[in-house]
Structure formats: structure tokens, C-alpha cells
Scaffold this motif. Structure first.
Motif, mmCIF file in Angstrom:
data_model
loop_
_atom_site.group_PDB
_atom_site.id
_atom_site.type_symbol
_atom_site.label_atom_id
_atom_site.label_comp_id
_atom_site.label_asym_id
_atom_site.label_seq_id
_atom_site.Cartn_x
_atom_site.Cartn_y
_atom_site.Cartn_z
ATOM 1 N N LEU A 259 14.392 13.586 -9.774
ATOM 2 C CA LEU A 259 13.903 13.353 -8.404
ATOM 3 C C LEU A 259 12.631 12.497 -8.382
ATOM 4 O O LEU A 259 12.579 11.490 -7.661
ATOM 5 C CB LEU A 259 13.713 14.679 -7.678
ATOM 6 C CG LEU A 259 15.003 15.463 -7.392
ATOM 7 C CD1 LEU A 259 14.682 16.800 -6.750
ATOM 8 C CD2 LEU A 259 15.930 14.640 -6.502
ATOM 9 N N PRO A 260 11.570 12.855 -9.141
ATOM 10 C CA PRO A 260 10.427 11.936 -9.161
ATOM 11 C C PRO A 260 10.777 10.581 -9.763
ATOM 12 O O PRO A 260 10.162 9.567 -9.404
ATOM 13 C CB PRO A 260 9.382 12.677 -10.005
ATOM 14 C CG PRO A 260 10.105 13.773 -10.698
ATOM 15 C CD PRO A 260 11.275 14.112 -9.839
ATOM 16 N N SER A 261 11.768 10.531 -10.657
ATOM 17 C CA SER A 261 12.213 9.244 -11.189
ATOM 18 C C SER A 261 12.721 8.345 -10.069
ATOM 19 O O SER A 261 12.387 7.150 -10.013
ATOM 20 C CB SER A 261 13.321 9.472 -12.225
ATOM 21 O OG SER A 261 13.893 8.253 -12.648
ATOM 22 N N ALA B 4 0.833 -1.207 0.000
ATOM 23 C CA ALA B 4 0.000 0.000 0.000
ATOM 24 C C ALA B 4 0.867 1.255 0.000
ATOM 25 O O ALA B 4 0.591 2.221 -0.730
ATOM 26 C CB ALA B 4 -0.934 -0.001 1.210
ATOM 27 N N GLY B 5 1.929 1.237 0.806
ATOM 28 C CA GLY B 5 2.839 2.377 0.826
ATOM 29 C C GLY B 5 3.515 2.592 -0.517
ATOM 30 O O GLY B 5 3.691 3.724 -0.972
ATOM 31 N N GLY B 6 3.888 1.482 -1.174
ATOM 32 C CA GLY B 6 4.492 1.584 -2.494
ATOM 33 C C GLY B 6 3.545 2.191 -3.514
ATOM 34 O O GLY B 6 3.928 3.047 -4.315
ATOM 35 N N LEU B 7 2.286 1.743 -3.500
ATOM 36 C CA LEU B 7 1.289 2.276 -4.438
ATOM 37 C C LEU B 7 1.021 3.758 -4.181
ATOM 38 O O LEU B 7 0.918 4.559 -5.122
ATOM 39 C CB LEU B 7 -0.008 1.482 -4.323
ATOM 40 C CG LEU B 7 0.019 0.058 -4.882
ATOM 41 C CD1 LEU B 7 -1.178 -0.744 -4.386
ATOM 42 C CD2 LEU B 7 0.042 0.076 -6.406
ATOM 43 N N PHE B 8 0.906 4.103 -2.906
ATOM 44 C CA PHE B 8 0.651 5.504 -2.566
ATOM 45 C C PHE B 8 1.844 6.377 -2.958
ATOM 46 O O PHE B 8 1.689 7.489 -3.493
ATOM 47 C CB PHE B 8 0.367 5.625 -1.066
ATOM 48 C CG PHE B 8 -0.411 6.844 -0.702
ATOM 49 C CD1 PHE B 8 -1.779 6.912 -0.924
ATOM 50 C CD2 PHE B 8 0.220 7.948 -0.142
ATOM 51 C CE1 PHE B 8 -2.507 8.052 -0.589
ATOM 52 C CE2 PHE B 8 -0.495 9.088 0.198
ATOM 53 C CZ PHE B 8 -1.866 9.134 -0.027
ATOM 54 N N GLY B 9 3.052 5.862 -2.705
ATOM 55 C CA GLY B 9 4.253 6.588 -3.097
ATOM 56 C C GLY B 9 4.361 6.749 -4.599
ATOM 57 O O GLY B 9 4.770 7.800 -5.099
ATOM 58 N N MET B 10 3.987 5.709 -5.340
ATOM 59 C CA MET B 10 4.013 5.783 -6.801
ATOM 60 C C MET B 10 3.036 6.839 -7.302
ATOM 61 O O MET B 10 3.361 7.610 -8.219
ATOM 62 C CB MET B 10 3.661 4.414 -7.383
ATOM 63 C CG MET B 10 3.582 4.374 -8.891
ATOM 64 S SD MET B 10 5.181 4.351 -9.689
ATOM 65 C CE MET B 10 5.617 2.640 -9.535
ATOM 66 N N ALA B 11 1.838 6.887 -6.727
ATOM 67 C CA ALA B 11 0.866 7.910 -7.128
ATOM 68 C C ALA B 11 1.429 9.311 -6.915
ATOM 69 O O ALA B 11 1.310 10.192 -7.778
ATOM 70 C CB ALA B 11 -0.435 7.732 -6.343
ATOM 71 N N GLY B 12 2.063 9.520 -5.763
ATOM 72 C CA GLY B 12 2.661 10.827 -5.494
ATOM 73 C C GLY B 12 3.784 11.157 -6.458
ATOM 74 O O GLY B 12 3.918 12.302 -6.913
ATOM 75 N N ALA B 13 4.594 10.149 -6.817
ATOM 76 C CA ALA B 13 5.723 10.387 -7.710
ATOM 77 C C ALA B 13 5.262 10.729 -9.125
ATOM 78 O O ALA B 13 5.833 11.603 -9.782
ATOM 79 C CB ALA B 13 6.632 9.153 -7.728
ATOM 80 N N VAL B 14 4.227 10.035 -9.609
ATOM 81 C CA VAL B 14 3.715 10.318 -10.953
ATOM 82 C C VAL B 14 3.089 11.718 -10.992
ATOM 83 O O VAL B 14 3.258 12.464 -11.968
ATOM 84 C CB VAL B 14 2.716 9.234 -11.397
ATOM 85 C CG1 VAL B 14 2.097 9.583 -12.755
ATOM 86 C CG2 VAL B 14 3.403 7.867 -11.478
ATOM 87 N N ALA B 15 2.351 12.085 -9.937
ATOM 88 C CA ALA B 15 1.797 13.436 -9.863
ATOM 89 C C ALA B 15 2.913 14.478 -9.801
ATOM 90 O O ALA B 15 2.807 15.571 -10.381
ATOM 91 C CB ALA B 15 0.885 13.560 -8.646
ATOM 92 N N TRP B 16 3.992 14.139 -9.113
ATOM 93 C CA TRP B 16 5.166 15.013 -9.022
ATOM 94 C C TRP B 16 5.729 15.289 -10.421
ATOM 95 O O TRP B 16 6.050 16.427 -10.765
ATOM 96 C CB TRP B 16 6.198 14.338 -8.135
ATOM 97 C CG TRP B 16 7.395 15.150 -7.738
ATOM 98 C CD1 TRP B 16 7.690 16.436 -8.091
ATOM 99 C CD2 TRP B 16 8.451 14.710 -6.884
ATOM 100 N NE1 TRP B 16 8.880 16.818 -7.527
ATOM 101 C CE2 TRP B 16 9.370 15.788 -6.777
ATOM 102 C CE3 TRP B 16 8.713 13.529 -6.197
ATOM 103 C CZ2 TRP B 16 10.537 15.687 -6.024
ATOM 104 C CZ3 TRP B 16 9.866 13.434 -5.440
ATOM 105 C CH2 TRP B 16 10.763 14.502 -5.355
ATOM 106 N N TYR B 17 5.820 14.252 -11.228
ATOM 107 C CA TYR B 17 6.221 14.448 -12.624
ATOM 108 C C TYR B 17 5.339 15.517 -13.289
ATOM 109 O O TYR B 17 5.829 16.451 -13.926
ATOM 110 C CB TYR B 17 6.052 13.145 -13.402
ATOM 111 C CG TYR B 17 7.251 12.246 -13.474
ATOM 112 C CD1 TYR B 17 8.486 12.717 -13.889
ATOM 113 C CD2 TYR B 17 7.128 10.888 -13.171
ATOM 114 C CE1 TYR B 17 9.581 11.869 -13.986
ATOM 115 C CE2 TYR B 17 8.216 10.033 -13.269
ATOM 116 C CZ TYR B 17 9.440 10.527 -13.675
ATOM 117 O OH TYR B 17 10.514 9.688 -13.777
#
Length: 485
Positions: A370-372, A342-355
Motif C-alpha cells: 500500500l505505501p509502495s 508540492a502535493g507530490g512531495l507531501f504525498g511522498m513524505a507521508g508514504a515513506v513515513a507510512w512505510y
């Protein structure tokens, strides 16, 4: 299989081919502007180079898993690898966009024969208490391949041309055939009947849904002309998608109603964690296919980066995932993986939005490193751990079917992600730059100065679609059972 024989050489030999077919799910994205220019194609046409592969890969997976059970994982994998290698050569030699799409269909069919056999071999050659390491490696290879595809593609496009993103598969495929022939054992086969009606229903459903989603924006969600026996018939796009949904519903009903062996054994779905893992992996497949397309169009067309420079932006992602994924797999072998996934999925969502937030002309594209990095760290806690959770309770006699369904859901997510991002980009380009803007970006740095701002905004806005679609994956993980329950 001889119990004294280590299963690792055979599994690692198959991983080479598995890695290659997953790399080809994403390697095209970085070459999109160059393929558009070389073959005189627009964005929607060139995205079909990816969608055709993913669709041909996804549709047969349910039955190719059963083919492995019936005829043996080794021969089915070898046939698929030979088809994939030969069609890779065809892709590189294609001189038109239509020929390239057709060759990618053949590539996808070869990939479909290969993919389910890898997970099935793990389940059949490793005892349950020793599956953590190979399943973690399987999952990390799946995730890493999605990231390495654009990285490898960038260097190849700059060094020798876009054709070599396909030619490189030929020597690797030949080596893979030899290694699999030598190292993979022949396993006991099981008699299965084949649900041909189910295969046809699932194929029709997926094609109608994906084709409708991808082509909808092109025809303004109205009707598209379809040639039937020399007569052009207008077919409403919404009706096409609705027909696909109905066909999928009929397929699900048929699986419970058929008196012969169903394509998808319903007993697979008695395990809640298997069902929810399938839902979560489909979301990851969608995001992996969708996020790189607007990213690479932005950095090459709006910011003028070369494919090699664009690929360098993937370095933190690939390094982080490559280093952390095996560690995460071993760490979570005997632990509750749910909060980590769950943490990985949530972190991925934040990283893609960061892009998406940082894809703007006023900011240096190198800040996207950085988002990469954030994507790489997050993904290492998703692919392998999800595979572990999905297969932990599956019996060996359902190895082929379970692997086929799991790979299918991941690939269906990829197909829908490719289709959805095409529609999203086309809509945002039309909104920012006006009708016909989907022909923009034909080659790195090829935009007129007055179009850079609008094109960047369209690509930035498109990134928020995959970011938002990761959140249902978090919900799926929240409803999983803890180990031992």
C-alpha cells in the motif's frame, strides 16, 4: 541539425543509456544482504558500493555538461556509455568488496559523462513549445529508474546471482552504443574554457562531506586513522566535515571571482524557478537513495523475504509511476505545476513515513504494497514536472551547464542520502541492539530470533529521516514563481 529530421529517435536512443545509469543508482540496494555474505562485508562497507558510484557520478557532472557543449553531446555520451558498459562487466567479476567499490567508481565516471547530455539534447533539438513531452519523459524515466532498480535487481539476484545486476548492463550497453551512433545527430559545438580550480574544489568538498557523514558513526564521531606516507594520523570526523563545508564555500566564492569562464555560470541562478527546482530535485535524489536501503534490509533480514519477493513489493510503485508520469507531464505542459509538485512531495513524505510505521514484525510485510503504491502515485507528479519548471526559461547556449548543474544537485542529494541513511541505520542499530550491530543482516532471514525485534525497530526508525527531509522540498516549491511572472 537538419530541421526536417525528427529529434525523437536520437533522444529515445539516449534514454536507454540514461535509464540504465539511474537504475544502477538503486539496483544494489536489494542485493545488499547477498553482497555482504558473498564478499564478507559489513553494512557500512557494502553501502559504499552505492556511495562510491553516486560520488563518482556526482562530482564530475559540472564539467561533463561543458564537455558536451565543447566536443558535442553525441561523442561524449558514447565515450561515457562505453566506460559504463565495460566497468559493469568489471563489477560483476569483482571478488572482493574493495574491488567492487573501485569498479563502481569507474561506472560512476562513465555515468557522469552520459547524464548531462540527455537533457542538453532535449534543449537543443526540441523548440521550447515542444519540450513538454520529451522533458516529461526524461523526468519520468529518472523517477521510474529509481524504482525499477530494486525491482529488476530482486529477480536477477534470485534467478542467477547478485553479479547479474551488473552483467545485464553489458548487452544493453552494446545495443545503446549502436543506437546512439546511428540516431543521434552531431550538434554545433561551442568553445568553453574549463575551470579546473572549480572542479578540484567541488570534488574535495563533496568527498570530505560525504565520507565524513558516512564514516562518522563508525568512529563514534571522534577521530579516524588515516595513513599518510606510512604514518597513521588521527583525523577528527567533525573537522573533516567542516573542511568540506569550507571548501564548498570557497568553491562558491571562486565561481564569482574567477576571470575565466566559471564552471557554474552565475546567470543560471537569475531564474528563481531554476534555483528552487534544483533544491527540490536534490531532496528527491536524497530520498530515492535513502528509503530503499532500510526497507530491503528489513524485509529480507528481519522477515526472510527473498530478493524476488522483496522486488514484488515495488510493483505498485513502478506501475503507478510508469503509467501516471507521462500523463502528468502532458497535463502540466501549459499549466501551473507548483501545486501538483508540492502535493507530490507531501504525498511522498507521508508514504515513506507510512512505510516506517508498518515495518514491524507483528504485521505481514505484504501490507507494504500500500505505501509502495502511494510512493509511485506521488513521484509521478515530481520528477517530470520539476524538470519542466527548471528548464522552461533556460537559453540554449546554457543547455550543457544547466543540465550539468541540475543533474549534479540530484546526484549530490543521492550521495548525501546514501551517507545519511548509513549513519542513521548504524546509530539506530547500536541503540536497539548494542555496539557492533551494524554487522547484522548478512543474508535474507539471517538474524537470530532475539535480534528481529530490535533490528526491525532500527530500520523502521531510519525511514523517518527521508520522510522528514522531503518537507524542505515542499517549502522550495512554495517560493517558485507562477508561469509568466
Amino acid at each position: 541539425m537538419d530541421p526536417s529530421r525528427s529529434p525523437w529517435p536520437g533522444f529515445l536512443s539516449m534514454i536507454i543509456g540514461f535509464f540504465m545509469i539511474l537504475v544502477d543508482s538503486t539496483i544494489v540496494t536489494i542485493a545488499i544482504p547477498h553482497i555482504m555474505a558473498a564478499l564478507n562485508a559489513d553494512i557500512n562497507q557494502v553501502i559504499w558500493v552505492t556511495s562510491a558510484y553516486l560520488l563518482a557520478y556526482a562530482v564530475p557532472l559540472l564539467i561533463t555538461g561543458r564537455l558536451g557543449d565543447r566536443f558535442g553531446q553525441k561523442p561524449v555520451f558514447l565515450i561515457g556509455l562505453i566506460i559504463f558498459t565495460a566497468s559493469s562487466l568489471w563489477c560483476g567479476l569483482a571478488g572482493t568488496i574493495g574491488m567492487l567499490i573501485l569498479a563502481r567508481v569507474a561506472q560512476g565516471l562513465g555515468a557522469a559523462l552520459m547524464a548531462p547530455q540527455t537533457m542538453a539534447v532535449i534543449m537543443r533539438t526540441f523548440p521550447p513549445e515542444r519540450r513538454g513531452a520529451p522533458m516529461g519523459l526524461w523526468g519520468s524515466v529518472a523517477g521510474l529508474a529509481m524504482l525499477v532498480g530494486p525491482l529488476l535487481g530482486g529477480f536477477l539476484v534470485d534467478a542467477v546471482g547478485w553479479e547479474w545486476i551488473f552483467f545485464i548492463n553489458v548487452p544493453i550497453g552494446i545495443v545503446g552504443v549502436v543506437l546512439v551512433a546511428v540516431n543521434v545527430p552531431r550538434l554545433e559545438t561551442h568553445t568553453h574554457s574549463f575551470d579546473i580550480v572549480g572542479v578540484l574544489l567541488s570534488a574535495v568538498a563533496l568527498f570530505l562531506i560525504v565520507f565524513g557523514i558516512q564514516e562518522g558513526e563508525t568512529y563514534d564521531w571522534g577521530s579516524m586513522p588515516v595513513g599518510v606516507a606510512g604514518v597513521t594520523v588521527p583525523v577528527p570526523i567533525p573537522a573533516m566535515i567542516a573542511a568540506g563545508v569550507v571548501a564548498m564555500g570557497v568553491f562558491v566564492w571562486w565561481q564569482g571571482a574567477t576571470r575565466s569562464e566559471p564552471l557554474v555560470p552565475l546567470e543560471l541562478f537569475r531564474d528563481r524557478n531554476y534555483v528552487l527546482s534544483n533544491a527540490a530535485i536534490s531532496v528527491m535524489g536524497l530520498v530515492a537513495a535513502a528509503m530503499n536501503i532500510p526497507l530491503f534490509l528489513y524485509v529480507q533480514s528481519a522477515r526472510g523475504l527473498t530478493p524476488s519477493q522483496s522486488a514484488f513489493l515495488m510493483m505498485p510503485m513502478a506501475i503507478a509511476a510508469g503509467l501516471l508520469s507521462p500523463i502528468a507531464g502532458r497535463f502540466l505542459q501549459n499549466r501551473d505545476a507548483r501545486p501538483w509538485i508540492a502535493g507530490g512531495l507531501f504525498g511522498m513524505a507521508g508514504a515513506v513515513a507510512w512505510y516506517g510505521l508498518w515495518m514491524e514484525p507483528s504485521r505481514s510485510p505484504w501490507w507494504l504494497l500500500l505505501p509502495s503504491l502511494a510512493v509511485g502515485v506521488s513521484s509521478s507528479f515530481i520528477w517530470g514536472p520539476l524538470a519542466l519548471v527548471a528548464t522552461r526559461n533556460l537559453p540554449r547556449n546554457l543547455a550543457g551547464a544547466g543540465s550539468g548543474v541540475y543533474n549534479t544537485t540530484r546526484q549530490v542529494g543521492s550521495v548525501l542520502g546514501s551517507a545519511a541513511i548509513a549513519a542513521m541505520m548504524s546509530a539506530r542499530l547500536s541503540a536497539e541492539l548494542g555496539p557492533g550491530a551494524d554487522a547484522q543482516g548478512q543474508g535474507g532471514g539471517g538474524l537470530p530470533p532475539q535480534a528481529v525485534e530490535g533490528f526491525s525497530a532500527a530500520m523502521s526508525q531510519s525511514m523517518f529521516l527521508p520522510a522528514a527531509l522531503l518537507l524542505p522540498g515542499v517549502v522550495a516549491v512554495a517560493f517558485m514563481r507562477a508561469p509568466g511572472r
